[in-house]
Design a protein around this motif. Structure first.
Motif, PDB file in Angstrom:
ATOM      1  N   GLN A 181      -6.730  -4.337  16.434  1.00  0.00           N
ATOM      2  CA  GLN A 181      -7.869  -4.837  17.202  1.00  0.00           C
ATOM      3  C   GLN A 181      -8.972  -5.318  16.280  1.00  0.00           C
ATOM      4  O   GLN A 181      -9.588  -6.361  16.510  1.00  0.00           O
ATOM      5  CB  GLN A 181      -8.390  -3.726  18.126  1.00  0.00           C
ATOM      6  CG  GLN A 181      -9.424  -4.204  19.120  1.00  0.00           C
ATOM      7  CD  GLN A 181      -8.880  -5.246  20.062  1.00  0.00           C
ATOM      8  OE1 GLN A 181      -7.766  -5.131  20.581  1.00  0.00           O
ATOM      9  NE2 GLN A 181      -9.633  -6.309  20.288  1.00  0.00           N
TER      10      GLN A 181
ATOM     11  N   ARG B 115      -7.242 -23.912  15.390  1.00  0.00           N
ATOM     12  CA  ARG B 115      -7.950 -22.795  14.778  1.00  0.00           C
ATOM     13  C   ARG B 115      -7.855 -22.887  13.255  1.00  0.00           C
ATOM     14  O   ARG B 115      -7.226 -22.066  12.614  1.00  0.00           O
ATOM     15  CB  ARG B 115      -7.327 -21.476  15.246  1.00  0.00           C
ATOM     16  CG  ARG B 115      -8.295 -20.610  15.975  1.00  0.00           C
ATOM     17  CD  ARG B 115      -7.672 -19.382  16.571  1.00  0.00           C
ATOM     18  NE  ARG B 115      -8.337 -19.109  17.823  1.00  0.00           N
ATOM     19  CZ  ARG B 115      -7.871 -19.456  18.996  1.00  0.00           C
ATOM     20  NH1 ARG B 115      -6.684 -20.044  19.094  1.00  0.00           N
ATOM     21  NH2 ARG B 115      -8.569 -19.204  20.086  1.00  0.00           N
TER      22      ARG B 115
ATOM     23  N   ALA C  36     -11.050 -11.919  13.071  1.00  0.00           N
ATOM     24  CA  ALA C  36     -10.507 -13.273  13.001  1.00  0.00           C
ATOM     25  C   ALA C  36     -11.145 -14.175  14.046  1.00  0.00           C
ATOM     26  O   ALA C  36     -11.435 -15.339  13.784  1.00  0.00           O
ATOM     27  CB  ALA C  36      -9.008 -13.218  13.206  1.00  0.00           C
ATOM     28  N   GLN C  37     -11.370 -13.609  15.227  1.00  0.00           N
ATOM     29  CA  GLN C  37     -11.963 -14.427  16.273  1.00  0.00           C
ATOM     30  C   GLN C  37     -13.376 -14.836  15.907  1.00  0.00           C
ATOM     31  O   GLN C  37     -13.802 -15.959  16.155  1.00  0.00           O
ATOM     32  CB  GLN C  37     -11.954 -13.671  17.611  1.00  0.00           C
ATOM     33  CG  GLN C  37     -11.049 -14.367  18.600  1.00  0.00           C
ATOM     34  CD  GLN C  37     -10.466 -13.438  19.629  1.00  0.00           C
ATOM     35  OE1 GLN C  37     -11.036 -12.394  19.948  1.00  0.00           O
ATOM     36  NE2 GLN C  37      -9.328 -13.803  20.180  1.00  0.00           N
TER      37      GLN C  37
ATOM     38  N   ARG D 274      -2.147 -17.290  17.183  1.00  0.00           N
ATOM     39  CA  ARG D 274      -1.682 -16.101  16.492  1.00  0.00           C
ATOM     40  C   ARG D 274      -2.460 -14.837  16.849  1.00  0.00           C
ATOM     41  O   ARG D 274      -1.882 -13.760  16.898  1.00  0.00           O
ATOM     42  CB  ARG D 274      -1.702 -16.302  14.969  1.00  0.00           C
ATOM     43  CG  ARG D 274      -3.051 -16.682  14.364  1.00  0.00           C
ATOM     44  CD  ARG D 274      -2.857 -17.252  12.955  1.00  0.00           C
ATOM     45  NE  ARG D 274      -4.104 -17.670  12.328  1.00  0.00           N
ATOM     46  CZ  ARG D 274      -4.704 -18.841  12.575  1.00  0.00           C
ATOM     47  NH1 ARG D 274      -4.178 -19.675  13.428  1.00  0.00           N
ATOM     48  NH2 ARG D 274      -5.824 -19.159  11.952  1.00  0.00           N
ATOM     49  N   PHE D 275      -3.744 -14.923  17.101  1.00  0.00           N
ATOM     50  CA  PHE D 275      -4.488 -13.703  17.373  1.00  0.00           C
ATOM     51  C   PHE D 275      -4.232 -13.169  18.767  1.00  0.00           C
ATOM     52  O   PHE D 275      -4.214 -11.957  18.981  1.00  0.00           O
ATOM     53  CB  PHE D 275      -5.972 -13.932  17.114  1.00  0.00           C
ATOM     54  CG  PHE D 275      -6.225 -14.360  15.692  1.00  0.00           C
ATOM     55  CD1 PHE D 275      -6.758 -15.597  15.408  1.00  0.00           C
ATOM     56  CD2 PHE D 275      -5.870 -13.539  14.636  1.00  0.00           C
ATOM     57  CE1 PHE D 275      -6.954 -16.008  14.098  1.00  0.00           C
ATOM     58  CE2 PHE D 275      -6.053 -13.937  13.324  1.00  0.00           C
ATOM     59  CZ  PHE D 275      -6.599 -15.176  13.058  1.00  0.00           C
ATOM     60  N   SER D 276      -4.024 -14.057  19.744  1.00  0.00           N
ATOM     61  CA  SER D 276      -3.701 -13.530  21.062  1.00  0.00           C
ATOM     62  C   SER D 276      -2.277 -12.989  21.089  1.00  0.00           C
ATOM     63  O   SER D 276      -1.938 -12.172  21.941  1.00  0.00           O
ATOM     64  CB  SER D 276      -3.897 -14.592  22.145  1.00  0.00           C
ATOM     65  OG  SER D 276      -3.019 -15.664  21.924  1.00  0.00           O
TER      66      SER D 276
ATOM     67  N   ILE E 123      -1.136 -11.071  18.852  1.00  0.00           N
ATOM     68  CA  ILE E 123      -1.198  -9.700  18.343  1.00  0.00           C
ATOM     69  C   ILE E 123      -1.010  -8.715  19.491  1.00  0.00           C
ATOM     70  O   ILE E 123      -0.345  -7.691  19.352  1.00  0.00           O
ATOM     71  CB  ILE E 123      -2.548  -9.441  17.626  1.00  0.00           C
ATOM     72  CG1 ILE E 123      -2.563 -10.174  16.286  1.00  0.00           C
ATOM     73  CG2 ILE E 123      -2.768  -7.964  17.409  1.00  0.00           C
ATOM     74  CD1 ILE E 123      -3.841  -9.992  15.503  1.00  0.00           C
TER      75      ILE E 123
ATOM     76  N   ILE F  23      -8.647  -6.462  13.241  1.00  0.00           N
ATOM     77  CA  ILE F  23      -8.218  -7.733  12.656  1.00  0.00           C
ATOM     78  C   ILE F  23      -8.456  -8.861  13.633  1.00  0.00           C
ATOM     79  O   ILE F  23      -8.987  -9.921  13.300  1.00  0.00           O
ATOM     80  CB  ILE F  23      -6.728  -7.673  12.275  1.00  0.00           C
ATOM     81  CG1 ILE F  23      -6.521  -6.690  11.136  1.00  0.00           C
ATOM     82  CG2 ILE F  23      -6.203  -9.052  11.895  1.00  0.00           C
ATOM     83  CD1 ILE F  23      -5.072  -6.484  10.765  1.00  0.00           C
ATOM     84  N   LYS F  24      -8.067  -8.619  14.891  1.00  0.00           N
ATOM     85  CA  LYS F  24      -8.207  -9.642  15.919  1.00  0.00           C
ATOM     86  C   LYS F  24      -9.673 -10.027  16.099  1.00  0.00           C
ATOM     87  O   LYS F  24     -10.025 -11.210  16.148  1.00  0.00           O
ATOM     88  CB  LYS F  24      -7.643  -9.078  17.224  1.00  0.00           C
ATOM     89  CG  LYS F  24      -7.322 -10.122  18.245  1.00  0.00           C
ATOM     90  CD  LYS F  24      -6.593  -9.464  19.411  1.00  0.00           C
ATOM     91  CE  LYS F  24      -6.720 -10.359  20.631  1.00  0.00           C
ATOM     92  NZ  LYS F  24      -6.138  -9.765  21.820  1.00  0.00           N
ATOM     93  N   ASP F  25     -10.538  -9.024  16.194  1.00  0.00           N
ATOM     94  CA  ASP F  25     -11.960  -9.304  16.395  1.00  0.00           C
ATOM     95  C   ASP F  25     -12.548 -10.065  15.215  1.00  0.00           C
ATOM     96  O   ASP F  25     -13.268 -11.051  15.387  1.00  0.00           O
ATOM     97  CB  ASP F  25     -12.731  -7.983  16.585  1.00  0.00           C
ATOM     98  CG  ASP F  25     -12.431  -7.370  17.935  1.00  0.00           C
ATOM     99  OD1 ASP F  25     -12.726  -6.181  18.130  1.00  0.00           O
ATOM    100  OD2 ASP F  25     -11.885  -8.082  18.800  1.00  0.00           O
TER     101      ASP F  25
END
Lengths: 230, 240, 269
Positions: free
Chosen positions: A219, B89, A225-226, A149-151, A153, A221-223
Motif C-alpha cells: 500500500q 504514467r 507512486a501515485q 501497474r499500481f492498480s 498491485i 508503494i502504491k501511495d
C-alpha cells in the motif's frame, strides 16, 4: 488473550524451526504469485483490450474460477503429480514444487479476473488515444498493463493473500513433511489437531503479522507512486 | 517527397449506434490548404464525424477514402488531439518518445526530436515531470507536442480548448497556428465562434448529422445560409 | 500450450531448490507422527546413513493408498489385516513387525458408563452402549478406527446398525477427535502416544488400559520396485533394515514422554 501471549512465547522458542517454516511459506506463496502474475496479467490485458465471440463466457468463467476450493485444487494436482498419474515422472509430489504448482493454479483466476476488471476500466480511458497513436493488439495491451501497474498491485495482493492463507491444497500435495513441506498454515493445522492450541495461536499471530506487513508495504508503494506519477 | 495523403473523401457515410442515427449521409472532400472548422451545436455529430475521419470509428454505411493505400503509413501521417488529453504514467518527454516509438521512429533519433517538439510548445522545462501531474493546459500542449513530433500531414482537433481557461486557450491557439504555418492541414471541431474565426479558413456547419453548409469563414459569419446556423451563432457568445 | 506447461513446471521445480537427492519418502500415520516418535527416531538414522527420511503422515487408509500409487518408498502403519492385503496385492516386498503401542479407552472422570478401572475393554464398550454414553469415533479408515470396530465386534455389538445419537462418527484424525471428545465429555479410543502428547484434555482421563486386545502392532513394508520402478529400493531397504535392527529397536524403546515409554519394539518376535 493469555493463550496468544503464551503462544507467541512458545513460537519464538521454536527459533530455527520457525524461521524455516516462515521462509518456506514465503517462498512458496511468493513464487506462486510471481508465476500467476506472469501468466495472468497478460491474459487479463488481452481480455480487457480485445473483443471476440465468446468473450463474455471467458470472463464469466474466469470470475467463477476465483471461487475454486483450495482442497479440490489440491486433490486434482495430487492426482496429476502422483506417480500413478500423468505427470508422475516429474517427481514433484510431496515437494515445495508441487505446492507452488497448486497455489499458482488456485490464484491465477483471482489475479487475472481482478486485473481484467481494473484494466477494462483503464482501457476505457486509454482506448481511443492509443488507437489514435497507432498502438494496437499486443503493443496496446502491454502499454496498458504498464500504465495501470499500481492498480494491479491490488489484484496481485489479493492473490498473495489467498495463497498465504490456504491450507487445503498445500496439505494434500505437500504432505506437511517436517522440515520439507511444512508451512505456516499446515503447521497451525497440525498443532491444532495435536491439541496444542496456544502454539497454534502463536503461529497464527505470526502469519497474520506477516500478511499485514506485506499488505502495508504494498500500500505504501502504491501511495508513493501515485503521488509521484499521478 | 511522397504524395500527400489528402484529399480525404467521405462517400455518403452514415453512422448509427444503438439504433440512433448520428451521422446521416455526409459526402465531402477535405483538401490540403485551408484550415477547416467543423461547427455545430452539441449533439450535432461533430465528435463522431472527427472520429470517422480519423479512423477511430467505422461508418455504418459509405466509405472513408484517403489518398494513401497503406494503412500503417496513413496512421502515421495524421494525428488527433482530443478534448481531454490522455497521458501515460510517465514523464512528459517519455510520452512524446512513446508516440514516436509506436510510429517507428528509430530509437537514436527519438529523444532529440521529442525535446524539439517540447520546445515548440514551450514545455521544455517540464520535460521530466510526470505527465499526469501537469495542469490541463500543459497536458493539452503536451498532446500537441506529441502530435508535432510525428510531423503529421493532417491534424484533427476535437474541441481542444473546451475545458481550459482563457490563458491556456491562447497558448493552445498559438501552437495550432504554428502547425498551420508549418504546412499541417488543420481540421478542428469547436463551438467557440471566436476561436473558429481566429484559426479557420473555411467552415463546415453540421446539424443533426448532416452538412448544412460549407463556406469560407467570413462568408459564413456574414451571411449564414440557413436560419438554423444564424440562430446557432446568435445563441453562442463568442469569446474574445 | 505444451511449451507453456513445461516452462511452468521447470520454473516451479527450480524455485524452492531444497532438493537433496539423498532422501526417501515414508508414508505413515498421523498418530505415529503426532506421538513425536519420528522427531526422536529419524535423526539417529539420518546421522548414521546420511539419508533424509521424509514422512508423509496421513490416515492409515491413505498411507497404504500412497504406497499403492508408488508415491512413497516405505510404508509404516499399524493395521495388520490391511497390511496383509497390501502385500497380497503385490505392492510390498516383505512385511516386518516393528513395534507395538497400545490403545487406551479415554473417558470423562465423571464416568457415566461406570467403566473406570475395568480390565476388560469389550465389557466396557458394552456398558457404554447400554448407558448410551457419548462416544466419539474417528470414522476415517485409520488403524485406530479399525481397532475400535474390532472391539465392538468382540463385544458382540453390530455398531453399524446399533448406533444412536450417542455415537459420533467424526471422520477426523486422532487429535481433532480428542478435541471433540474433550468438548463433548465423551468416551474415545485413542493411541497412548497421542494421548500423552495431547494438551487439551478438559475432564478426560484414561478409563481402561492394559487389555491385550488394545495392543496396536506396527508393520513396515518396502514398496515393491517391481511395480514401481522409481522406488528408492536401496535406501528404502536400508531404512527398513535399520528399524528392525538392534540399534533401531533400541532407539524406539528409548523414546519416552514424561518418562514413559510409548512404543515396544518387537521385530523378529
Amino acid at each position: 488473550m493469555g493463550a496468544i501471549a503464551e503462544g507467541l512465547r512458545r513460537v519464538f522458542e521454536l527459533d530455527s524451526e520457525l524461521w524455516r517454516i516462515v521462509l518456506l511459506s514465503l517462498e512458496v506463496s511468493l513464487s506462486a504469485v510471481l508465476l500467476a502474475a506472469l501468466l495472468g496479467l497478460p491474459l487479463a490485458a488481452a481480455l480487457a483490450v480485445n473483443r471476440f465471440p465468446g468473450r463474455r463466457g471467458v470472463v464469466v468463467t474466469l470470475n467463477a474460477l476465483m471461487g475454486l476450493p483450495p482442497v479440490v485444487v489440491g486433490l486434482l494436482v495430487y492426482l496429476l503429480l502422483s506417480r500413478a498419474g500423468p505427470l508422475g515422472e516429474l517427481g514433484l509430489l510431496f515437494t515445495p514444487g508441487a505446492m507452488v504448482v497448486a497455489q499458482t493454479i488456485l490464484i491465477l483466476p483471482i489475479i487475472a479476473a481482478l486485473a481484467r476488471q481494473a484494466l477494462e476500466d483503464a482501457w476505457r480511458e486509454y482506448d481511443e488515444q492509443l488507437r489514435s497513436l497507432g498502438a494496437r493488439g499486443m503493443q496496446a495491451a502491454l502499454t496498458l498493463l504498464w500504465d495501470a501497474r499500481f492498480s494491479l498491485i491490488t489484484a496481485v495482493l489479493a492473490g498473495l493473500g489467498r495463497a498465504a492463507a490456504e491450507v487445503g491444497a498445500v496439505m494434500i500435495v505437500g504432505g506437511n513433511i517436517d522440515g520439507v513441506t511444512r508451512v505456516m498454515t499446515t503447521a497451525i493445522a497440525l498443532e491444532t489437531s495435536k491439541g496444542d492450541l496456544p502454539l497454534a495461536l502463536g503461529l497464527g499471530s505470526v502469519l497474520i503479522a506477516i500478511v499485514l506487513v506485506l499488505n502495508s508495504a504494498a500500500q505504501l508503494i502504491k501511495d508513493a507512486a501515485q503521488r509521484r506519477f499521478g | 517527397m511522397s504524395a500527400s495523403i489528402l484529399p480525404l473523401t467521405l462517400d455518403n457515410i452514415s453512422y448509427s449506434s444503438n439504433g440512433q442515427s448520428i451521422i446521416d449521409g455526409i459526402s465531402l472532400a477535405i483538401e490540403a490548404g485551408p484550415s477547416t472548422i467543423i461547427l455545430g451545436a452539441n449533439g450535432a455529430g461533430k465528435s463522431v464525424l472527427m472520429r470517422l475521419m480519423h479512423g477511430l470509428l467505422a461508418p455504418t454505411t459509405g466509405r472513408v477514402r484517403w489518398n494513401e493505400p497503406d494503412a500503417a503509413s496513413l496512421r502515421r501521417r495524421q494525428a488527433m488531439v482530443f478534448q481531454r488529453p490522455v497521458m501515460l504514467r510517465r514523464s512528459a518527454l517519455a510520452n512524446v518518445v512513446y508516440a514516436m516509438a509506436v510510429a517507428g521512429v528509430p530509437a537514436a533519433e527519438r529523444e532529440a526530436q521529442a525535446l524539439t517538439a517540447l520546445d515548440e510548445v514551450g514545455l521544455r522545462q517540464l520535460a521530466h515531470r510526470p505527465a499526469r501531474v501537469l495542469s490541463g493546459g500543459e497536458q493539452q500542449r503536451l498532446a500537441l507536442a506529441r502530435a508535432w513530433a510525428l510531423h503529421p500531414e493532417v491534424l484533427f482537433l476535437d474541441e481542444p480548448t473546451a475545458n481550459l481557461d482563457p490563458a491556456a486557450v491562447r497558448e493552445i491557439e498559438t501552437v495550432i497556428k504554428a502547425f498551420d504555418a508549418a504546412g499541417t492541414k488543420i481540421v478542428m471541431a469547436t463551438h467557440n465562434l471566436g476561436q473558429a474565426r481566429r484559426l479557420g479558413d473555411e467552415v463546415i456547419y453540421l446539424q443533426a448529422g448532416r452538412v448544412m453548409e460549407r463556406a469560407p469563414i467570413e462568408q459564413f459569419f456574414a451571411r449564414p445560409a440557413t436560419a438554423d446556423a444564424a440562430a446557432f451563432m446568435k445563441g453562442e457568445l463568442p469569446w474574445a | 500450450m505444451g511449451l507453456i506447461c513445461q516452462t511452468l513446471l521447470v520454473l516451479a521445480l527450480a524455485v524452492p531448490a531444497h532438493a537433496q537427492e539423498k532422501f526417501i519418502t515414508v508414508a505413515s500415520t498421523t498418530s505415529t507422527e503426532q506421538s513425536g516418535l519420528f522427531k526422536h527416531l529419524l535423526p539417529v538414522f539420518e546421522r548414521k546413513t546420511g539419508i533424509q527420511v521424509r514422512v508423509v503422515a496421513v490416515g492409515t487408509g491413505q498411507a497404504l493408498d500412497i504406497g499403492r500409487r508408488g508415491d512413497a518408498d516405505v510404508v509404516l502403519v499399524h493395521a495388520k489385516p490391511l497390511e496383509e492385503k497390501f502385500m497380497a496385492e503385490g505392492h510390498g516386498v516383505k512385511r516386518y513387525d516393528v513395534m507395538y503401542n497400545d490403545f487406551v479407552l479415554i473417558g470423562p472422570r465423571s464416568d457415566p458408563a461406570g467403566v473406570r478401572g475395568t480390565k476388560d475393554v469389550a465389557a466396557a464398550f458394552q456398558r457404554i452402549r447400554a448407558a448410551r454414553a457419548p462416544f466419539v469415533s474417528r470414522g476415517d479408515r485409520s488403524g485406530t478406527h479399525f481397532a475400535e470396530l474390532e472391539i465392538w465386534k468382540l463385544a458382540g455389538i453390530d455398531i453399524a446398525s446399533d448406533k444412536g445419537p450417542w455415537y459420533r462418527d467424526t471422520g477426523q484424525g486422532m487429535g481433532p477427535a480428542l478435541n471433540t471428545a474433550a468438548a463433548m465429555n465423551a468416551y474415545i479410543l485413542a493411541d497412548r502416544g497421542t494421548w500423552l502428547s495431547f494438551k487439551n484434555r478438559g475432564d478426560l482421563a484414561i478409563a481402561v488400559e492394559g487389555d491385550k486386545r488394545l495392543y496396536n502392532q506396527y508393520g513396515v513394508m518396502l514398496v515393491n520396485p517391481a511395480r514401481h520402478a522409481h522406488v528408492k529400493k536401496e535406501m528404502g531397504q536400508a531404512f527398513v533394515d535399520w528399524l528392525i535392527s538392534a540399534e533401531g529397536q533400541t532407539a524406539i524403546a528409548d523414546y519416552k514422554i514424561n518418562g514413559e515409554q510409548l512404543f515396544f519394539p518387537n521385530a523378529g518376535s
